[in-house]
Write a protein that holds these residues in place. Structure first.
Motif, PDB file in Angstrom:
ATOM      1  N   VAL A 176       0.730  -1.045   0.075  1.00  0.00           N
ATOM      2  CA  VAL A 176       0.208   0.029  -0.020  1.00  0.00           C
ATOM      3  C   VAL A 176       0.663   1.239  -0.146  1.00  0.00           C
ATOM      4  O   VAL A 176       2.042   1.220  -0.230  1.00  0.00           O
ATOM      5  CB  VAL A 176      -0.702   0.217   1.725  1.00  0.00           C
ATOM      6  CG1 VAL A 176      -1.886  -1.256   1.365  1.00  0.00           C
ATOM      7  CG2 VAL A 176      -0.416  -0.196   2.388  1.00  0.00           C
ATOM      8  N   GLU A 177       0.363   1.957  -0.527  1.00  0.00           N
ATOM      9  CA  GLU A 177       1.028   3.794  -0.375  1.00  0.00           C
ATOM     10  C   GLU A 177       0.606   4.248   0.463  1.00  0.00           C
ATOM     11  O   GLU A 177      -0.828   4.890   0.790  1.00  0.00           O
ATOM     12  CB  GLU A 177       0.805   3.755  -1.499  1.00  0.00           C
ATOM     13  CG  GLU A 177       1.887   5.683  -2.450  1.00  0.00           C
ATOM     14  CD  GLU A 177       1.538   6.294  -3.811  1.00  0.00           C
ATOM     15  OE1 GLU A 177       2.365   6.819  -3.627  1.00  0.00           O
ATOM     16  OE2 GLU A 177       0.628   5.681  -4.614  1.00  0.00           O
ATOM     17  N   MET A 178       1.381   5.045   1.505  1.00  0.00           N
ATOM     18  CA  MET A 178       1.101   6.165   1.936  1.00  0.00           C
ATOM     19  C   MET A 178       0.897   7.155   1.557  1.00  0.00           C
ATOM     20  O   MET A 178       1.147   8.443   0.706  1.00  0.00           O
ATOM     21  CB  MET A 178       2.209   6.887   3.193  1.00  0.00           C
ATOM     22  CG  MET A 178       2.462   5.860   3.897  1.00  0.00           C
ATOM     23  SD  MET A 178       1.771   5.150   4.945  1.00  0.00           S
ATOM     24  CE  MET A 178       1.353   6.977   6.288  1.00  0.00           C
TER      25      MET A 178
ATOM     26  N   PHE B 212       5.829   3.606   0.442  1.00  0.00           N
ATOM     27  CA  PHE B 212       5.107   2.805  -0.090  1.00  0.00           C
ATOM     28  C   PHE B 212       4.699   1.650   1.746  1.00  0.00           C
ATOM     29  O   PHE B 212       6.205   1.988   2.214  1.00  0.00           O
ATOM     30  CB  PHE B 212       5.362   1.387  -0.595  1.00  0.00           C
ATOM     31  CG  PHE B 212       4.967   1.826  -2.160  1.00  0.00           C
ATOM     32  CD1 PHE B 212       4.313   1.766  -2.572  1.00  0.00           C
ATOM     33  CD2 PHE B 212       6.670   2.141  -3.452  1.00  0.00           C
ATOM     34  CE1 PHE B 212       3.655   2.608  -4.243  1.00  0.00           C
ATOM     35  CE2 PHE B 212       6.298   2.691  -4.276  1.00  0.00           C
ATOM     36  CZ  PHE B 212       4.934   3.032  -5.237  1.00  0.00           C
ATOM     37  N   ARG B 213       3.894   0.824   1.681  1.00  0.00           N
ATOM     38  CA  ARG B 213       3.896   0.248   3.461  1.00  0.00           C
ATOM     39  C   ARG B 213       3.202  -1.151   2.937  1.00  0.00           C
ATOM     40  O   ARG B 213       2.902  -1.507   1.422  1.00  0.00           O
ATOM     41  CB  ARG B 213       2.978   1.082   4.220  1.00  0.00           C
ATOM     42  CG  ARG B 213       3.399   2.308   4.845  1.00  0.00           C
ATOM     43  CD  ARG B 213       5.009   2.078   5.777  1.00  0.00           C
ATOM     44  NE  ARG B 213       4.944   3.259   6.091  1.00  0.00           N
ATOM     45  CZ  ARG B 213       6.039   3.762   5.757  1.00  0.00           C
ATOM     46  NH1 ARG B 213       6.539   3.654   4.199  1.00  0.00           N
ATOM     47  NH2 ARG B 213       6.780   4.973   6.362  1.00  0.00           N
ATOM     48  N   ARG B 214       4.032  -2.404   3.570  1.00  0.00           N
ATOM     49  CA  ARG B 214       3.371  -3.343   3.515  1.00  0.00           C
ATOM     50  C   ARG B 214       2.480  -4.355   4.454  1.00  0.00           C
ATOM     51  O   ARG B 214       2.667  -3.350   6.177  1.00  0.00           O
ATOM     52  CB  ARG B 214       4.882  -4.043   4.200  1.00  0.00           C
ATOM     53  CG  ARG B 214       4.235  -5.952   4.452  1.00  0.00           C
ATOM     54  CD  ARG B 214       5.242  -7.250   3.912  1.00  0.00           C
ATOM     55  NE  ARG B 214       6.182  -6.666   5.069  1.00  0.00           N
ATOM     56  CZ  ARG B 214       6.347  -6.672   6.254  1.00  0.00           C
ATOM     57  NH1 ARG B 214       5.356  -7.523   6.745  1.00  0.00           N
ATOM     58  NH2 ARG B 214       7.141  -6.854   7.585  1.00  0.00           N
TER      59      ARG B 214
ATOM     60  N   ASP C 226       3.089   0.647  11.358  1.00  0.00           N
ATOM     61  CA  ASP C 226       2.641   1.558  12.525  1.00  0.00           C
ATOM     62  C   ASP C 226       1.205   0.572  12.291  1.00  0.00           C
ATOM     63  O   ASP C 226       0.392   1.272  11.160  1.00  0.00           O
ATOM     64  CB  ASP C 226       2.802   2.379  13.020  1.00  0.00           C
ATOM     65  CG  ASP C 226       2.126   3.102  14.395  1.00  0.00           C
ATOM     66  OD1 ASP C 226       0.823   2.044  14.366  1.00  0.00           O
ATOM     67  OD2 ASP C 226       2.442   3.616  15.203  1.00  0.00           O
ATOM     68  N   GLU C 227      -0.253   0.201  13.217  1.00  0.00           N
ATOM     69  CA  GLU C 227      -1.829   0.355  13.068  1.00  0.00           C
ATOM     70  C   GLU C 227      -2.427   1.398  12.774  1.00  0.00           C
ATOM     71  O   GLU C 227      -3.038   0.895  11.994  1.00  0.00           O
ATOM     72  CB  GLU C 227      -2.182  -1.518  13.558  1.00  0.00           C
ATOM     73  CG  GLU C 227      -1.982  -2.497  13.446  1.00  0.00           C
ATOM     74  CD  GLU C 227      -2.369  -3.609  14.252  1.00  0.00           C
ATOM     75  OE1 GLU C 227      -3.287  -3.216  14.666  1.00  0.00           O
ATOM     76  OE2 GLU C 227      -1.554  -4.743  13.807  1.00  0.00           O
ATOM     77  N   ARG C 228      -1.332   2.140  13.510  1.00  0.00           N
ATOM     78  CA  ARG C 228      -2.513   3.610  13.172  1.00  0.00           C
ATOM     79  C   ARG C 228      -2.539   4.336  11.978  1.00  0.00           C
ATOM     80  O   ARG C 228      -2.637   5.104  11.612  1.00  0.00           O
ATOM     81  CB  ARG C 228      -1.842   4.803  13.802  1.00  0.00           C
ATOM     82  CG  ARG C 228      -2.045   3.246  15.620  1.00  0.00           C
ATOM     83  CD  ARG C 228      -1.828   4.982  16.720  1.00  0.00           C
ATOM     84  NE  ARG C 228      -0.462   4.989  16.909  1.00  0.00           N
ATOM     85  CZ  ARG C 228       1.126   4.896  17.785  1.00  0.00           C
ATOM     86  NH1 ARG C 228       0.144   5.944  19.272  1.00  0.00           N
ATOM     87  NH2 ARG C 228       1.985   5.016  17.827  1.00  0.00           N
TER      88      ARG C 228
ATOM     89  N   CYS D   7      -3.384   4.946   4.479  1.00  0.00           N
ATOM     90  CA  CYS D   7      -2.834   4.287   3.352  1.00  0.00           C
ATOM     91  C   CYS D   7      -3.822   4.344   2.802  1.00  0.00           C
ATOM     92  O   CYS D   7      -4.913   4.066   3.333  1.00  0.00           O
ATOM     93  CB  CYS D   7      -2.423   2.926   4.124  1.00  0.00           C
ATOM     94  SG  CYS D   7      -0.657   2.945   4.944  1.00  0.00           S
ATOM     95  N   ARG D   8      -3.021   3.646   1.609  1.00  0.00           N
ATOM     96  CA  ARG D   8      -4.285   3.447  -0.068  1.00  0.00           C
ATOM     97  C   ARG D   8      -3.511   2.523  -0.989  1.00  0.00           C
ATOM     98  O   ARG D   8      -2.382   2.031  -1.043  1.00  0.00           O
ATOM     99  CB  ARG D   8      -5.009   4.585  -0.753  1.00  0.00           C
ATOM    100  CG  ARG D   8      -3.963   5.398  -0.882  1.00  0.00           C
ATOM    101  CD  ARG D   8      -4.207   6.807  -2.205  1.00  0.00           C
ATOM    102  NE  ARG D   8      -3.149   7.579  -2.728  1.00  0.00           N
ATOM    103  CZ  ARG D   8      -2.966   7.397  -4.192  1.00  0.00           C
ATOM    104  NH1 ARG D   8      -2.990   6.444  -4.752  1.00  0.00           N
ATOM    105  NH2 ARG D   8      -1.767   7.721  -4.579  1.00  0.00           N
TER     106      ARG D   8
END
Length: 390
Positions: free
Chosen positions: A111-113, A123-125, A150-152, A157-158
């Motif tokens: 996903v992307e911030m 990007f995030r995983r 961080d789950e927050r 994210c999208r």
């Protein structure tokens, strides 16, 4: 990975392409008068085009039924010849060195911030959340996808639309990381869909061939795909007969112009050297990630928490990151009737899997679902870097 004796066939578009989806298309219905195009297309589209081209090499005239020797080499209808196997469609890009390089659909777990940085996109995983939930999906608790950092961050994210990874980008994901931002001059890790193809709207009418007059209500809009220069589609084929391989070699791999997709679009078909393996073997582990690289013919069990994965009792589904499902149909040109529709999971669908023991890469299934010999359900496995339990 190239199989022994496999051949790689590349379709280079000569103009726009048009591949129908399973969505109804009715000119009389204003809500269904837009014919969308699917790109890359589902496997049978390219398999059919390639089988027809190979049949011509064996002497088929292009009309009427295939002769017996052609059916023996390529199969008949939806039945492939024994040992014949297709992989793809693959999206390809010609690099400055002149060679073809494969691009891969971004896993749904990437996903992307929404807020980028001056250095580029962030990007995030996704990984299984630490929070366990009870749902109406069954007695077993489930874990929802959550950002690994961080789950927050979930609120920021999208899913990046139309993101395609290079081998370097996918390799990072398989190691439990995310695609990086390549510095100027360095090999890229990803491409946006807009860099690879554009969508063009075409307006058409339906005409009565007998009177040459426009038919009432037969007005439609079709979305064509215009691939960028150097972008193509490919199929890898194994199990071809020695006779067919010799005929391909006799043409020096250049099979010429072939019909591809709807509305009589065309592509140049050639046979090139198979791709070399580019991914390192992952370490034996009890936690894995499986990523679909081509569409998967879906069943309900593929999305059930704690269900066995790919019929393997030692593999249990912990979490699924799935894109929007699609419907695949088709037209039976022999029987002149529509084919049965089937739900498909999109390429990039990602499963987090818990194994009952440390498994080697060789022990893991390489395909999922039905019609895998047609190219459906190609899987690649990576390392699950999440720390949450099951």
């Amino acid at each position: 990975m190239a199989e022994p004796s496999a051949l790689l066939f590349v379709f280079e578009p000569l103009d726009t392409l048009f591949f129908r989806t399973g969505r109804p298309f009715n000119q009389d219905d204003p809500g269904a008068a837009l014919a969308e195009s699917l790109f890359p297309p589902n496997p049978p589209t390219l398999v059919g085009a390639l089988r027809a081209a190979l049949a011509r090499l064996l002497g088929w005239s292009g009309q009427n039924d295939w002769p017996a020797d052609v059916k023996a080499a390529l199969g008949d209808g939806d039945r492939l010849a024994a040992g014949l196997r297709f992989q793809g469609p693959w999206l390809m890009r010609r690099e400055p060195d002149g060679g073809w390089h494969r691009l891969y659909p971004a896993p749904a777990s990437v996903v992307e911030m929404q807020v980028g940085t001056p250095a580029g996109r962030r990007f995030r995983r996704l990984q299984p959340s630490k929070t366990v939930l009870q749902t109406d999906l069954g007695p077993d608790p489930i874990r929802l996808p959550a950002p690994a950092t961080d789950e927050r961050d979930a609120a920021f994210c999208r899913r990046p639309n139309g993101l395609w990874l290079t081998a370097d980008g996918l390799s990072a994901v398989l190691k439990g990381k995310v695609p990086g931002q390549a510095p100027p001059g360095a090999p890229r890790c990803w491409y946006d869909e807009a860099e690879l193809w554009a969508v063009e709207q075409r307006v058409g009418i339906g005409r009565d061939n007998a009177t040459r007059r426009v038919e009432d209500g037969h007005f439609y809009i079709a979305s064509h795909i215009r691939p960028a220069r150097g972008v193509a589609l490919a199929l890898q084929v194994s199990g071809l007969s020695a006779e067919l391989r010799a005929k391909v070699e006799a043409h020096r791999g250049e099979l010429g112009v072939v019909s591809l997709g709807g509305e009589h679009r065309a592509a140049w078909l050639s046979c090139v050297a198979p791709l070399r393996p580019v991914f390192e073997r992952t370490a034996d582990a009890a936690r894995r990630v499986a990523i679909a690289l081509t569409p998967v013919r879906a069943t309900a069990a593929m999305l059930e928490p704690q269900a066995s994965f790919a019929g393997h009792d030692g593999l249990k589904i912990t979490m699924v990151s799935a894109l929007r499902a699609d419907i695949a149909g088709g037209w039976d040109s022999v029987g002149s009737r529509p084919m049965a529709q089937h739900p498909l999971l999109a390429p990039g669908t990602t499963w987090h899997i818990t194994c009952d023991r440390d498994l080697r890469d060789e022990d893991l299934p390489r395909s999922l679902g039905g019609m895998t010999d047609w190219g459906y359900g190609e899987l690649i496995w990576g390392h699950d870097a999440s720390s949450g339990g099951t």
